[in-house]
Design a protein around this motif. Sequence first.
Motif, PDB file in Angstrom:
ATOM      1  N   UNK A  41       0.833  -1.211   0.000  1.00 17.78           N
ATOM      2  CA  UNK A  41       0.000   0.000   0.000  1.00 17.78           C
ATOM      3  C   UNK A  41       0.865   1.258   0.000  1.00 17.78           C
ATOM      4  N   UNK A  42       2.153   1.058  -0.348  1.00 15.17           N
ATOM      5  CA  UNK A  42       3.034   2.222  -0.459  1.00 15.17           C
ATOM      6  C   UNK A  42       2.731   2.967  -1.755  1.00 15.17           C
ATOM      7  N   UNK A  43       3.078   4.255  -1.796  1.00 12.42           N
ATOM      8  CA  UNK A  43       2.803   5.055  -2.992  1.00 12.42           C
ATOM      9  C   UNK A  43       3.459   4.434  -4.224  1.00 12.42           C
ATOM     10  N   UNK A  44       2.807   4.560  -5.410  1.00  8.39           N
ATOM     11  CA  UNK A  44       3.413   4.047  -6.644  1.00  8.39           C
ATOM     12  C   UNK A  44       4.764   4.714  -6.894  1.00  8.39           C
ATOM     13  N   UNK A  45       5.746   3.915  -7.286  1.00 12.68           N
ATOM     14  CA  UNK A  45       7.114   4.437  -7.459  1.00 12.68           C
ATOM     15  C   UNK A  45       7.164   5.518  -8.533  1.00 12.68           C
ATOM     16  N   UNK A  46       6.286   5.407  -9.530  1.00 12.56           N
ATOM     17  CA  UNK A  46       6.377   6.361 -10.655  1.00 12.56           C
ATOM     18  C   UNK A  46       5.550   7.632 -10.422  1.00 12.56           C
ATOM     19  N   UNK A  47       5.059   7.818  -9.178  1.00 11.58           N
ATOM     20  CA  UNK A  47       4.300   9.052  -8.886  1.00 11.58           C
ATOM     21  C   UNK A  47       3.151   9.296  -9.859  1.00 11.58           C
ATOM     22  N   UNK A  48       2.530   8.229 -10.327  1.00 10.73           N
ATOM     23  CA  UNK A  48       1.417   8.381 -11.271  1.00 10.73           C
ATOM     24  C   UNK A  48       0.237   9.044 -10.551  1.00 10.73           C
ATOM     25  N   UNK A  49      -0.786   9.530 -11.303  1.00  7.00           N
ATOM     26  CA  UNK A  49      -1.965  10.097 -10.648  1.00  7.00           C
ATOM     27  C   UNK A  49      -2.590   9.057  -9.720  1.00  7.00           C
ATOM     28  N   UNK A  50      -3.186   9.544  -8.617  1.00  7.42           N
ATOM     29  CA  UNK A  50      -3.759   8.627  -7.624  1.00  7.42           C
ATOM     30  C   UNK A  50      -5.252   8.886  -7.466  1.00  7.42           C
ATOM     31  N   UNK A  51      -6.023   7.810  -7.536  1.00  3.79           N
ATOM     32  CA  UNK A  51      -7.454   7.887  -7.225  1.00  3.79           C
ATOM     33  C   UNK A  51      -7.623   7.216  -5.865  1.00  3.79           C
ATOM     34  N   UNK A  52      -8.017   8.007  -4.850  1.00  4.65           N
ATOM     35  CA  UNK A  52      -8.100   7.500  -3.481  1.00  4.65           C
ATOM     36  C   UNK A  52      -9.571   7.330  -3.100  1.00  4.65           C
ATOM     37  N   UNK A  53      -9.956   6.103  -2.785  1.00  5.15           N
ATOM     38  CA  UNK A  53     -11.359   5.804  -2.496  1.00  5.15           C
ATOM     39  C   UNK A  53     -11.455   5.213  -1.090  1.00  5.15           C
TER      40      UNK A  53
END
Length: 515
Positions: free
Chosen positions: A368-380
């Motif tokens: 559940x760590x942030x995506x390495x590529x800093x892609x856009x995040x949809x948080x639900x």
Amino acid sequence: MRYCAAAFLILVYGLFCWWCWRKYQRQQLQRNLQQKQGSAAFGAGSADILIAYASQTGQAITIAQQTAQQLTAAQKNIHLVSLNQLSAELLQQNSTLLIIASTYGEGEAPDNANRFIARTLANLQQNSLQHLQVALLGLGDSSYKHYCGFAHQLQHELQHCGAHFITDVIEVDKLEASALRHWQYYLGQISGQSHYADWSKPEYSHWNIVQRECINPGSPGAPAFHLKLVPLDGAIVSDAWRAGDIAEIGPGNSEQTIRQFLQQLGRDAVIADEIVTTQKLLHSDLMIDDAHLAELKNLADEELVGSLKDLPHREYSIASVPNENSLDLLVRQVKIASDHYGLGSGWLSLHAQLQQPIRLRVRANAHFHSPANNCPLILIGNGTGIAGLRSHLASRACQMPDLQTRNWLLFGERTKAADNFFAEDIQQWQTSGVLTRVERVFSRDALPGEPRYVQDLLPRHAAELERWVQEGAAIFVCGSLQGMAQAVDDALRTILGAGQLELMADQRRYCRDVY
Ligand SMILES: Cc1cc2nc3c(=O)[nH]c(=O)nc-3n(C[C@H](O)[C@H](O)[C@H](O)COP(=O)(O)O)c2cc1C
């Protein structure tokens, strides 16, 4: 020449002995495995819970047996088989499947599981396992290229047959103890019995609650507390934890619980005062059956304290990042009876005093760590699930302005007036551009025809969701296992398609931390 011949013969003989020894070792291993498999046979046919293991050297079998023991202690009827023994009939007859699977070769199945996908799953209709809820523990070694490769393949194939995953694959790196405790936590959720002995004792450090506030007074829901903790021994280092990580808490008993227990043992008030003051029983599991209680009555105080197990750990999503100078938690108070509260929530929201040492251990929650590529995040998320999502937003806010990316929050709770958690932070992040989009729904405020729960928002924003996903976004879901997690999964499957969502899960662009 004779010496060379003699040396060669000795070498051949040596190699032959080594080969015999290795063969004997493998046979011994197989014999142990068969013995373990023999003793692992448990229950029959339809059971409350079906447990299947895939193991080459026996570690997964051992954990499968411990899993069976914890669930049997919770009065669950268990059926335990190897994956090769798991037939289509058994899959149809049962509604809950727990799998403990190691990986071998280069991401392959262990021998006692190598036929399951080809012989059983491959012959099943798509969506023929929609009745089945699954939890999967993947044993592996992250130094291998295909870390927990077989476990992820199993998830993919079972999802393809329509099975619903209670949680994402729980990866265990080299039998890492906290990941196994996390599995136990889910066994507690699944069996409804959250009072169990941890298989291993967490290595806690001591923290202080420096701030505690009920953030939803007047809510129709149970009280939710925002806590700020700092280490007893000083400052928080910048890599003390990462967004998405979990705090393992060692709960404590209330003074009332300790006094009631000592009364049951016939200890007088003076001794009780001493024991309460010295906190000797603060972290001990005092839920003792009558037979055991009778035994304890004869023990001296020190022996008594020594004979008790620790209370089981509890887990909470960390809601902050180290840069914010406190470890924040959002805890929903669970009331079990008039003056009886949940172990973890009662301790953190009520019984523990400010400045009183709190046992805490940070568990890295890699999936559940942030995506390495800093892609856009949809948080639900819903309810206290916003804690796990807030840490990701705080982490990205700290990296601004260098980090240029987009974040979209979709959140559901009960009432806007009382349950608009972290509204100020969210407002600030909208103003500063950390949050590109925010959608919130409040079930008690919703008018007929309006979305009530966070999952109802998804179809309304289907086109936007698809666009974000096509632009490489990842979807992170945090909150209730019961209701929300499955409903969000179903809505995303409808909008994005099962294939796309399974691909995103394989690419770690669809991650869930549900409890
Ligand atoms: C020969 C060999 C190959 C392995 N290959 C993998 C692998 O590809 N991926 C992985 O995550 N772990 C791999 N492992 C690690 C095992 O999955 C891990 O040690 C597991 O805990 C073993 O459980 P078991 O005793 O139940 O089989 C491998 C181990 C061995 C000895």
